[in-house]
Scaffold this active site. Structure first.
Site, short mmCIF file in Angstrom:
data_model
loop_
_atom_site.label_atom_id
_atom_site.label_comp_id
_atom_site.label_asym_id
_atom_site.label_seq_id
_atom_site.Cartn_x
_atom_site.Cartn_y
_atom_site.Cartn_z
CG ASP A 123 -2.04 -0.86 1.20
OD1 ASP A 123 -2.39 -1.27 0.10
OD2 ASP A 123 -2.62 -1.14 2.27
CE LYS B 212 -7.69 -0.43 -0.95
NZ LYS B 212 -7.67 -0.28 0.50
CG MET C 266 -8.61 6.76 7.20
SD MET C 266 -9.42 5.33 6.45
CE MET C 266 -9.94 4.41 7.88
N1 SAH Z 1 -4.31 -0.45 9.05
C1 SAH Z 1 -3.77 0.84 9.44
C2 SAH Z 1 -4.77 1.96 9.26
C3 SAH Z 1 -5.15 2.23 7.83
S1 SAH Z 1 -6.29 3.54 7.68
C4 SAH Z 1 -3.30 0.77 10.90
O1 SAH Z 1 -3.56 -0.20 11.60
O2 SAH Z 1 -2.63 1.73 11.34
C5 SAH Z 1 -5.21 4.90 7.33
C6 SAH Z 1 -5.21 5.89 8.48
O3 SAH Z 1 -4.33 5.44 9.49
C7 SAH Z 1 -4.70 7.26 8.11
O4 SAH Z 1 -5.71 8.06 7.52
C8 SAH Z 1 -4.29 7.81 9.46
O5 SAH Z 1 -5.41 8.25 10.18
C9 SAH Z 1 -3.75 6.56 10.14
N2 SAH Z 1 -2.28 6.44 10.05
C10 SAH Z 1 -1.58 5.44 9.48
N3 SAH Z 1 -0.25 5.62 9.64
C11 SAH Z 1 -0.11 6.77 10.33
C12 SAH Z 1 1.02 7.50 10.80
N4 SAH Z 1 2.27 7.10 10.60
N5 SAH Z 1 0.78 8.66 11.47
C13 SAH Z 1 -0.47 9.08 11.70
N6 SAH Z 1 -1.56 8.44 11.27
C14 SAH Z 1 -1.40 7.29 10.60
#
Ligand code: SAH
Length: 273
Positions: free
Chosen positions: A45, A67, A180
């Site tokens: 991703d 995506k 998100m």
């Molecule tokens: N599966 C992932 C989440 C995917 S949804 C998990 O478990 O973390 C994507 C969202 O995750 C982003 O919009 C943001 O809100 C958050 N996110 C992912 N990585 C991040 C990071 N390094 N810093 C802040 N927010 C993060």
């Protein structure tokens, strides 16, 4: 969508659904590291960092399946199909996702397709953004004096057509982590305040958490939309809402810039040796 399977043939490979963690390469699990090193093909991703992709063997096939905005479902079906197709020809197929694959990661949907096509799989959990952000921003998600529980929600769902149950998320002394949610910051603020959460509740928005570009924007719930509109804020970013955010002041140990200069100092030192 009907899955295309090769009649009369068995998939030769196995799919590993792997969580890559939130960014810092050292937050990868030992198991994820081993699986990545044995990969024949990696479907990854947009959230997976370059540092992590650098661990993939140079002869492995890499497929970026980030995506595309507005084309979520079509892209998801293509990914599901690609995983099945690759499992017919490759031994170790790795599906690498940011954070944890079972938290807002559509991991379940991808596994459904594998089950349907009779492809073997394993799941390797990862550190989800909420845990990574909490640790690196110095915000314990629970704390006996501030918060008795924590809830992870998505702020991305169609908030207007399918209203959020703000009542159940507006409890005091409870931490709310919103994935998100940046584009819906104003709706989130209004929903929580109207449902009874104090406008003075501390909030943090943390962008690019656990990386050298981490930034945090701290204020009150009444300012959530203003914090989210800060031009310095880069994606991805996560919201933490609740009394625990007060602790960031004293527990905020991670200093990204200081850390990188320390690395540079060490590099300079080793050059001098
Ligand atoms: N599966 C992932 C989440 C995917 S949804 C998990 O478990 O973390 C994507 C969202 O995750 C982003 O919009 C943001 O809100 C958050 N996110 C992912 N990585 C991040 C990071 N390094 N810093 C802040 N927010 C993060």
């Amino acid at each position: 969508m009907e899955l295309i399977t090769l009649q009369g043939q068995q998939a030769v490979g196995k799919v590993w659904l792997v969580g890559a963690g939130p960014g810092d390469v050292e937050l990868l699990t030992v198991k994820a590291y081993r699986v990545l090193q044995q990969a024949d093909v990696v479907l990854f991703d947009a959230l997976v960092s370059d540092d992590i992709m650098a661990l993939v063997p140079s002869d492995a096939e890499r497929i970026a399946v980030g995506k595309r905005a507005g084309k979520h479902s079509a892209a998801q079906e293509e990914i599901n199909q690609l995983l099945v197709t690759k499992a017919y020809t490759r031994k170790n197929v790795v599906r690498l996702k940011g954070g944890d694959p079972f938290i807002f990661g559509r991991g379940g949907e991808e596994l459904d397709s594998l089950v349907e096509a009779g492809v073997q799989f394993e799941v390797v959990p990862g550190i989800t953004a909420a845990s990574g952000t909490a640790a690196y921003a110095g915000i314990p998600l629970t704390h006996r004096d501030y918060s008795q529980g924590v809830t992870f929600i998505t702020g991305h769902c169609k908030l207007e057509s399918r209203p959020m149950d703000w009542q159940s998320h507006a409890k005091a002394n409870h931490t709310l982590v919103i994935y998100m949610g940046i584009l819906n910051a104003e709706l989130i603020k209004q929903g929580l305040i109207q449902a009874g959460r104090s406008a003075d509740t501390p909030v943090a928005i943390v962008s690019k958490a656990t990386t050298q570009s981490q930034r945090q924007f701290i204020g009150k719930l009444s300012e959530l939309d203003k914090l989210a509109a800060d031009p310095q804020l880069k994606m991805p970013a996560l919201m933490i809402i609740g009394e625990v955010v007060e602790l960031a002041d004293s527990l905020n140990w991670f200093k990204p810039d200081a850390d990188s200069s320390q690395v540079n100092d060490l590099a300079a030192l080793s050059l001098n040796l």
